[in-house]
Design an enzyme around this catalytic site. Sequence first.
Site, PDB file in Angstrom:
ATOM      1  N   GLY A 116      -6.366 -38.024  38.449  1.00  0.00           N
ATOM      2  CA  GLY A 116      -5.536 -36.726  39.024  1.00  0.00           C
ATOM      3  C   GLY A 116      -4.875 -36.255  37.624  1.00  0.00           C
ATOM      4  O   GLY A 116      -4.830 -36.643  36.855  1.00  0.00           O
TER       5      GLY A 116
ATOM      6  N   GLY B  93       1.503 -36.059  36.289  1.00  0.00           N
ATOM      7  CA  GLY B  93       2.528 -35.817  37.233  1.00  0.00           C
ATOM      8  C   GLY B  93       2.322 -35.772  38.773  1.00  0.00           C
ATOM      9  O   GLY B  93       3.268 -35.420  39.570  1.00  0.00           O
TER      10      GLY B  93
ATOM     11  N   THR C 148       1.439 -43.060  37.412  1.00  0.00           N
ATOM     12  CA  THR C 148       2.007 -44.351  36.666  1.00  0.00           C
ATOM     13  C   THR C 148       3.189 -44.852  37.905  1.00  0.00           C
ATOM     14  O   THR C 148       3.173 -46.034  37.719  1.00  0.00           O
ATOM     15  CB  THR C 148       2.710 -43.600  35.540  1.00  0.00           C
ATOM     16  OG1 THR C 148       1.944 -42.928  34.648  1.00  0.00           O
ATOM     17  CG2 THR C 148       3.227 -44.786  34.530  1.00  0.00           C
TER      18      THR C 148
ATOM     19  N   SER D 113     -18.639 -22.610  36.586  1.00  0.00           N
ATOM     20  CA  SER D 113     -18.214 -22.120  38.012  1.00  0.00           C
ATOM     21  C   SER D 113     -17.570 -20.858  38.098  1.00  0.00           C
ATOM     22  O   SER D 113     -17.394 -20.345  39.227  1.00  0.00           O
ATOM     23  CB  SER D 113     -17.113 -23.142  38.182  1.00  0.00           C
ATOM     24  OG  SER D 113     -15.874 -22.995  37.869  1.00  0.00           O
TER      25      SER D 113
ATOM     26  N   LYS E  67      -8.897 -26.553  43.347  1.00  0.00           N
ATOM     27  CA  LYS E  67      -9.087 -24.861  43.116  1.00  0.00           C
ATOM     28  C   LYS E  67      -8.448 -24.418  44.381  1.00  0.00           C
ATOM     29  O   LYS E  67      -7.872 -23.312  44.699  1.00  0.00           O
ATOM     30  CB  LYS E  67     -10.611 -24.906  43.241  1.00  0.00           C
ATOM     31  CG  LYS E  67     -11.085 -25.065  41.793  1.00  0.00           C
ATOM     32  CD  LYS E  67     -12.696 -24.786  41.673  1.00  0.00           C
ATOM     33  CE  LYS E  67     -13.082 -24.853  40.358  1.00  0.00           C
ATOM     34  NZ  LYS E  67     -14.553 -24.763  40.174  1.00  0.00           N
TER      35      LYS E  67
HETATM   36  P1  ADP Z   1       1.283 -39.376  36.171  1.00  0.00           P
HETATM   37  O1  ADP Z   1       1.186 -40.754  35.690  1.00  0.00           O
HETATM   38  O2  ADP Z   1       0.260 -39.104  37.316  1.00  0.00           O
HETATM   39  O3  ADP Z   1       1.300 -38.391  35.011  1.00  0.00           O
HETATM   40  P2  ADP Z   1       4.028 -39.948  37.004  1.00  0.00           P
HETATM   41  O4  ADP Z   1       3.590 -41.236  37.741  1.00  0.00           O
HETATM   42  O5  ADP Z   1       4.666 -40.004  35.634  1.00  0.00           O
HETATM   43  O6  ADP Z   1       2.580 -38.969  36.829  1.00  0.00           O
HETATM   44  O7  ADP Z   1       4.813 -39.097  37.795  1.00  0.00           O
HETATM   45  C1  ADP Z   1       5.789 -38.011  37.507  1.00  0.00           C
HETATM   46  C2  ADP Z   1       6.941 -38.259  38.436  1.00  0.00           C
HETATM   47  O8  ADP Z   1       6.827 -37.670  39.697  1.00  0.00           O
HETATM   48  C3  ADP Z   1       7.714 -39.459  38.376  1.00  0.00           C
HETATM   49  O9  ADP Z   1       8.877 -39.553  38.561  1.00  0.00           O
HETATM   50  C4  ADP Z   1       7.302 -39.777  39.925  1.00  0.00           C
HETATM   51  O10 ADP Z   1       8.035 -40.817  40.556  1.00  0.00           O
HETATM   52  C5  ADP Z   1       7.195 -38.608  40.733  1.00  0.00           C
HETATM   53  N1  ADP Z   1       6.291 -38.652  41.712  1.00  0.00           N
HETATM   54  C6  ADP Z   1       5.046 -38.142  41.667  1.00  0.00           C
HETATM   55  N2  ADP Z   1       4.333 -38.246  43.091  1.00  0.00           N
HETATM   56  C7  ADP Z   1       5.269 -38.546  43.697  1.00  0.00           C
HETATM   57  C8  ADP Z   1       5.576 -38.762  45.184  1.00  0.00           C
HETATM   58  N3  ADP Z   1       4.203 -38.645  45.830  1.00  0.00           N
HETATM   59  N4  ADP Z   1       6.402 -39.209  45.859  1.00  0.00           N
HETATM   60  C9  ADP Z   1       7.504 -39.321  45.129  1.00  0.00           C
HETATM   61  N5  ADP Z   1       7.601 -38.984  43.838  1.00  0.00           N
HETATM   62  C10 ADP Z   1       6.464 -38.737  43.179  1.00  0.00           C
END
Ligand code: ADP
Length: 771
Positions: free
Chosen positions: A354, A357, A361, A677, A720
């Site tokens: 995905g 953010g 992680t 697309s 999208k």
């Molecule tokens: P990615 O690894 O997908 O780039 P992260 O895991 O770093 O994203 O997430 C970024 C921030 O957003 C983190 O602090 C995470 O806790 C928060 N976050 C993302 N999705 C959610 C969710 N569904 N509920 C609560 N917090 C979330």
Amino acid sequence: MKATKRALPLLPLRGIQVFPYMVIHLDVGRPKSIAAMEEAMVQDKQLLLVTQKDPRIDEPESGEIYQVGTVAEIKQLLKIPGGTMRVLVEGLARGRIISIEKTDPFYLVDCEEYEEGKAEENAEIEALMRGVISQFEQYVKLSKKIPAETVVSIVTVEDPGRLADLIGAHLNLKQEDKQRLLEAVALPQRLETLYVFLSRELEILEVERKISIRVRKQMEKTQKEYYLREQLKAIQKELGERGEEEDEARAFRERIAKAKLPDEVRQKAEREAERLGKMPPMAAEAVVVRTYLEWLLALPWNKVTEDRLDLDRAEQILNEDHYGLKKVKERILEYLAVRKLANKMKGPILCLVGPPGVGKTSLAKSVARAIDRRFVRISLGGVRDEAEIRGHRRTYVGALPGRIIQGMRQANSKNPVFLLDEIDKMSMDFRGDPSAALLEVLDPEQNNSFSDHYIELPFDLSHTMFITTANTTHTIPRALLDRMELISLPGYTEEEKLHIGRKFLLPKQLKEHGLKPEQLTLSDNTIKGIIREYTREAGVRNLERSIASLCRKAAREIVQGKKEKIHITSRNLNVYLGPPRFRFGVAQKKDEVGVATGLAWTEAGGDVLSIEVSLMSGKGNLTLTGQLGGVMRESAQAGYTYIRSQAEKLGIVENFHEKQDVHIHVPEGAIPKDGPSAGITMATALASALSGRPVRSDVAMSGEITLRGRVLPVGGIKEKVLAAHRAGIKTLILPEESRQDLDEIPRHVRRKLNFVFVDNMDQVLKHALVG
Ligand code: ADP
């Protein structure tokens, strides 16, 4: 001693005494001396050799010459270049100057010549001779300057006078002393003088010898000490006692014994410790062995943490940490359930896909917390060298294990949750393919004996739970992709973001900044405002950052005592965050000719983009701008061709392609764009520009176009749709075959949008163009 008087030419000598019986070469250059020699040659070849007191004087006066010298005979005369003569003379007898007869053109002197000859033998002379000989022999022994043959030939001389002269000539005496010896005409006196000189020389030599011995001793001392130390070590070893390096090796051996290592590892470690014991502690190799042993000891070969596979608790934890993501959580719980039943950790690797953010992680971290395991994360972004995964061989300077082993050391248990971040950002080059190494890491069939180049021993990774993340799947090597189970996190809707912001991000940031909940309050509209005007993203990373920024500013105002509580509304938001960065609702405000809205998929989620077409009179050239990739250009060509073929039907001037140039531009030209697309969007903009019919501003579309005007499905529909929703679009035109992709879109989003599914371009134009 008999003396005869005679007149002889005089040759003054510089710095040298000639004794009777001595044969010597002299170089003669002074005019007076040459004249004296010439005179001697005319007479009986004899002259008197007397040393001058100061050798630096060229024309010595009578007082500057010693009284006694040697009568000598010229044996040979040689002219050498430069006006000098080389003469070979032989000393005959001592001579004493009585008076100087004349000084020009040479010195002529009257002298007494003492006949050398056999003296009468008496006990005194005999005793003196023996004394002198033994002294001389000792002198030779000490000084080591006189060859043995010479010594033999000297000591066998029987004539005491001659013996004294020969020895005197070989001694290293000062000029005055030699002169004194020469002046000692009477025999016992001559021997006595020599005896005194010899004794003195012997004494000096003895002192010299002592000094040299002392110096040598001092020099040898350091060497000796070193030598002795080495011997000491050898002796200690014989006796079974330990040295410094042995101590270290023993300490390692003790640690190895305590460490509960697997047999193979223990044996290897012991061998290395043994090797270390034999090395000097400062050797470069010793450093390498030491680090290696530290690594072997630090790795969690047998350390495991107890799993807690309580699904209810796990579910509770997942919900505590993340909002929504229902499907993802379910999938994770199923996965854990299977693991609990099968009681082993083999099985597919989870891959969370995905945009940034969306919580990939933090989800993995949450999984670790849910089952009570340690968590480690390594980022594979930019890894292009196999050695980064698998380590360098120990022969390299500064070699280290690869990231996997480093991660295991950090985890300090062999069953952590191990997150491999950004697996899609890994690349390969001439240094080897990291994905091949990664394949071995992730393959449950072979990862129970993962081999790192540095560690050189198989490490069991089969208890580790690997989770990977990626922004997109199409850059992941096929073989890796096959090993993984994909779980996609497409991004959040505005409502979800609002919820996440209020329930998760705000409390989290307040806590991190040490603020109490009542100290900083945000209304729903404020959070929405941040989402709409300060972020444009699929995830919530920038939302979290903006909230953190508000917390910082609030903290500062509170600490500075300006305010006690801060309430931020959508009105004063810009005071804290600055002017809005994005315009919400990028959809066109009014229907326009030649502008169509398309939908794009990017690694950061979906986005809307408007495509502009402009016409000029010309020769039918097609210009494309905006950093378009090859596929997108071809797609534009296809659209152009289709519109041309349909010109009549669309009410377009027939041979427009002969008279008009067409320019297609996709704004934000700094960002490269590619993919098929946007095909139907470009074709729509073209049709609008050529026919003069405006495009409806609340319509957005995505789909590939063929030459015949068929519309083919495209990817990234979820992202999208979410992007269109964010941008305030009302109607979406999508390929018929993408219909099933809508299932994963939240119902409330679907309800707000009007979807039109199409097969061909006619349908697109029917819905997109006004009138
Ligand atoms: P990615 O690894 O997908 O780039 P992260 O895991 O770093 O994203 O997430 C970024 C921030 O957003 C983190 O602090 C995470 O806790 C928060 N976050 C993302 N999705 C959610 C969710 N569904 N509920 C609560 N917090 C979330």
